[in-house]
Design a protein around this motif. Structure first.
Motif: not given
Length: 281
Positions: A116, A120, A126
């Protein structure tokens, strides 16, 4: 399928101690692609290393509230989990004959956290819907069953702009996971001491498995196409060919099927740990 992007990557590849090879460069390229795609939702197929799911280990579970444990220099904090979407997905999966578990909250380990962060930048950048697939505590689902789950998830979110992520693999063997699951809860300090002792014993006894690259290549070839024929043989003699860690590729298989597209290998490295980054393009 302009509203779908799939990225699968090994985890722990951006640790300072990890090799600075082509896979590290590929994760940066994948992160840039994710930023350009700008998903409205991330469906993350991940696993666990016997940290988050202890007294009960489901084969599949949708997580409705999640935090990160921060283990192995991973991130800490809370994921932005769209719980109402998760509940709707659970209802849909049950209606389509999947015995899916509901995890009302889970403290996820680096199987989710590292990738993650790698893709991101932060946990809450998100909305992320975690879908847990058991890969560390046999018996595991078959690769075809993981693909069937992924395909149904993709059908459910067909009208949304979704990034599908799979995290784990490729071929590697973890001596600690040869031990039967007991559900025991360890502190992270206790866990690291136990892993060290198990690894040292395996080395002294000469039981460290020597894996070959063929399993990695067969798996990457499979997800590099849209045919499902390979799913029926890739799991044969899995531990002998790919090591017990290769089961983590069940998460990749689900993400591949959810996206419904052939995946391109951006980078692959093989030594005692198979590592790769793949993406639909």
């Amino acid at each position: 399928m302009k509203n779908r992007l799939t990225v699968c990557a090994s985890h722990l590849i951006t640790l300072p101690s990890a090799p600075h090879g082509p896979v590290r460069a590929a994760i940066a390229a994948a992160r840039d692609a994710v930023a350009r795609f700008d998903p409205e939702l991330v469906v993350f197929f991940g696993t666990d290393h016997r940290r988050a799911f202890r007294s009960v280990v489901p084969t599949f579970a949708v997580v409705l509230e999640a935090t990160a444990q921060g283990d192995v220099a991973g991130p800490v904090g809370s994921y932005d989990v769209p719980s109402s979407l998760g509940r709707a997905l659970i209802a849909d999966l049950v209606a389509h004959d999947f015995d899916i578990a509901t995890a009302y909250r889970a403290e996820l380990d680096h199987a989710f956290g590292h990738t993650t962060r790698d893709l991101l930048v932060s946990l809450d950048a998100k909305p992320v819907l975690p879908v847990f697939i058991n890969c560390a505590s046999p018996p595991h689902a078959s690769f075809r069953r993981a693909a069937s789950l992924g395909r149904r998830v993709g059908e459910f979110f067909a009208d949304r702009r979704v990034l599908y992520v799979g995290s784990g693999g490729l071929a590697h063997d973890l001596p600690g996971f040869r031990e039967p699951e007991t559900g025991v809860v360890l502190t992270e300090e206790e866990r690291q001491a136990w892993i060290k002792s198990v690894n040292e014993r395996a080395r002294s006894e000469g039981t460290i498995r020597s894996l070959v690259q063929a399993w990695d290549e067969a798996f990457l070839s499979g997800i590099g196409d849209t045919s499902w024929e390979w799913l029926d043989t890739i799991g044969d003699d899995l531990v002998e060919r790919g090591g017990n860690g290769a089961a983590e590729c069940l998460t990749w298989t689900a993400a591949w099927a959810a996206g419904g597209q052939a995946l391109t290998t951006l980078a692959h490295e093989f030594d005692t740990n198979g590592r790769a980054v793949v993406m639909s393009q």
